[in-house]
Design an enzyme around this catalytic site. Structure first.
Site, mmCIF file in Angstrom:
data_model
loop_
_atom_site.group_PDB
_atom_site.id
_atom_site.type_symbol
_atom_site.label_atom_id
_atom_site.label_comp_id
_atom_site.label_asym_id
_atom_site.label_seq_id
_atom_site.Cartn_x
_atom_site.Cartn_y
_atom_site.Cartn_z
ATOM 1 N N HIS A 252 26.556 -4.926 -14.772
ATOM 2 C CA HIS A 252 26.408 -3.940 -14.942
ATOM 3 C C HIS A 252 24.725 -3.509 -14.763
ATOM 4 C CE1 HIS A 252 30.275 -3.370 -16.179
ATOM 5 N NE2 HIS A 252 30.176 -4.570 -16.710
ATOM 6 N N SER B 151 1.087 2.414 1.669
ATOM 7 C CA SER B 151 1.619 3.996 1.792
ATOM 8 C C SER B 151 0.184 4.637 2.263
ATOM 9 C CB SER B 151 1.634 4.376 0.574
ATOM 10 O OG SER B 151 1.315 5.731 0.207
ATOM 11 N N LYS C 166 -0.100 1.019 -3.260
ATOM 12 C CA LYS C 166 1.335 0.760 -2.904
ATOM 13 C C LYS C 166 1.377 -0.552 -2.036
ATOM 14 C CE LYS C 166 4.730 2.654 -3.786
ATOM 15 N NZ LYS C 166 5.193 4.062 -3.778
ATOM 16 N N GLU D 31 14.103 -3.456 2.676
ATOM 17 C CA GLU D 31 14.490 -2.063 2.569
ATOM 18 C C GLU D 31 15.438 -1.551 3.961
ATOM 19 O OE1 GLU D 31 11.736 0.989 1.440
ATOM 20 O OE2 GLU D 31 11.554 -0.057 -0.661
#
Ligand code: ARG
Length: 449
Positions: A154, A275, A281, A288
């Site tokens: 979980h 970024s 970043k 992804e």
């Protein structure tokens, strides 16, 4: 003129041509198309369906076309599809003999053959790259048999394990992926060439000869099915979907582990991007994208299943729709595997941070209960007592290991000094020796790898 222009009078409509023509995407079949044609021509010559001189001229011409395309000297253009292109180019090069190549053949068995050959080649390529990824994962496992980390259920810390154990789960997924690829290859390996349009032909073709020359186990046994079967592609897209799903799950973990909150791993700059607005970043874009591209791979599977569901026997043009989406899925999954491999090879693991995280979050609570069971307390009672200990720790803001013996005894007087060793991270992992568990992996590593 089109291959089939003989019985047509009106000019073809532009949009019709654009909608119908497949050269822009089936040109990638040129190698398979030419290889199949060489086998067909040699067989026609041997069976005396065409003269041996014509057969030799065709084979020579085809080999020349193949090497010119490979060398970038011949551009594939100005034809309806790759089959028309090769035949027209051949005839332009060797004259009349070129027009005999298509004897006893239809584009229906030709394209069925080309796609099978292409798929088979791609499966071989996938077996190679997935094996490399599997080996990279094994190398990470070998290096990290005793790298402790929390295991999650979980997405909550559950029990301690090792990085080797965690990656071992992906090794199993890839082992199953590899065996699925091998299965699909075995099942597809029957040669459709010689099925003609769908009813075979009156020429005395030797289908076993072409099947053997092209590396098939045998020739297909129903000529209608031969030209209208795309099961092997659906099966392959299903294999690829499953593989991409596994890569996506691993990507998801890498994204989490690479986050500021976890800091378990660091993805190399080569697999990250920045970024445009936030200078600090470094984003895990490749992971992804691998995760995101699942959608198009599953889409290809659903699309082909849907295209095939209403097609009556035998060949119908709907089947041309098998190509773009299959090629896209094949490219996507192949690139994803290669990139995942590179990302894992260059990723650094923050071992202290993982071990530290395993020590927090009460991952050894089950082991305290098991300790009490060994001291004669029934498991259900022990479960309740450890719950009280956890509450005590939460109040104090400490780990179970940090409680004093008196504090342990305030909840259960059966607890002795040996509790500390019994619930140490090392003990928790190493004593989990059931087959498949992290302790078992440490003890059996030599046999497994
Ligand atoms: N481009 C076609 C395809 O991909 C080749 C077969 C054409 N056959 C035909 N009967 N029109 O399926």
């Amino acid at each position: 003129m089109k291959l089939w222009g003989g019985r047509f009078t009106a000019e073809e409509d532009q949009l019709t041509a654009m909608f119908n023509d497949s050269l822009s995407f089936d040109k990638r079949l040129y190698r398979q198309d030419i290889t199949g044609s060489i086998a067909h021509a040699e067989m026609l010559g041997k069976q005396k369906i065409i003269s041996s001189e014509d057969a030799a001229a065709i084979v020579d011409g085809l080999k020349g076309i193949l090497s010119d395309i490979d060398a970038g000297k011949l551009e594939i253009k100005d034809a309806e599809d790759i089959h028309s292109f090769v035949e027209a180019e051949l005839t332009a090069r060797i004259g009349e003999a070129g027009k005999r190549l298509h004897t006893g053949r239809s584009r229906n068995d030709q394209v069925a053959l080309d796609m099978k050959l292409y798929t088979r080649d791609h499966i071989d390529q996938m077996i190679a790259v997935v094996t490399e990824l599997h080996d990279t994962i094994e190398a990470i496992m070998k290096d990290n048999l005793e790298t402790y980390m929390p295991g999650f259920t979980h997405l909550q810390k559950a029990q301690p394990t090792t990085l080797a154990h965690h990656f071992g789960a992906y090794r199993e997924m890839l082992r199953r992926d590899l065996s699925r690829l091998v299965d699909t290859r075995t099942r597809l390996n029957e040669c459709p060439l010689g099925a003609g349009a769908f009813a075979g032909t009156t020429y005395p073709l030797d289908r076993d000869m072409t099947a053997k020359a092209l590396g098939f186990d045998e020739a297909t046994v129903n000529s209608m099915d031969s030209v209208s079967d795309r099961d092997y592609l659906i099966e392959y897209l299903s294999d690829l979907s499953m593989l991409q799903m596994h890569l996506s799950r691993l990507s998801e973990e890498i994204i989490l582990w690479n986050s500021n909150e976890y800091q378990f791993v660091k993805i190399s700059d080569a697999y990250s991007t920045g970024s445009s607005i936030m200078p600090q970043k470094k984003n895990p874009d490749i992971a992804e994208l691998i995760r995101g591209k699942c959608g198009r791979v599953y889409g290809a599977l659903m699309s082909l299943l849907t295209s095939m569901k209403g097609i009556p026997l035998a060949y119908n043009k709907d089947m041309q729709e098998d190509k773009e989406l299959s090629f896209d899925a094949m490219d996507t999954v192949e690139h994803s595997v290669i990139l995942m491999n590179g990302m894992l090879k260059t990723m650094t693991f923050n071992k202290e941070r993982m071990a530290d995280s395993a020590k927090r979050g009460f991952t050894n609570a089950t082991d305290v209960a098991d300790y009490l069971v060994r001291k004669g307390v029934p498991f259900r009672t022990a479960h309740g007592l450890v719950g009280e200990l956890v509450l005590l720790c939460e109040k104090k803001g400490c780990a179970l290991d940090d409680l004093s013996l008196d504090e342990f005894r305030s909840v259960c007087d059966k607890i002795d000094e040996d509790i500390y060793k019994a619930i140490s991270l090392e003990t928790c992992v190493k004593t989990r020796k059931t087959k498949g568990a992290p302790g078992w992996l440490i003890e059996n590593a030599d046999e497994i790898f």
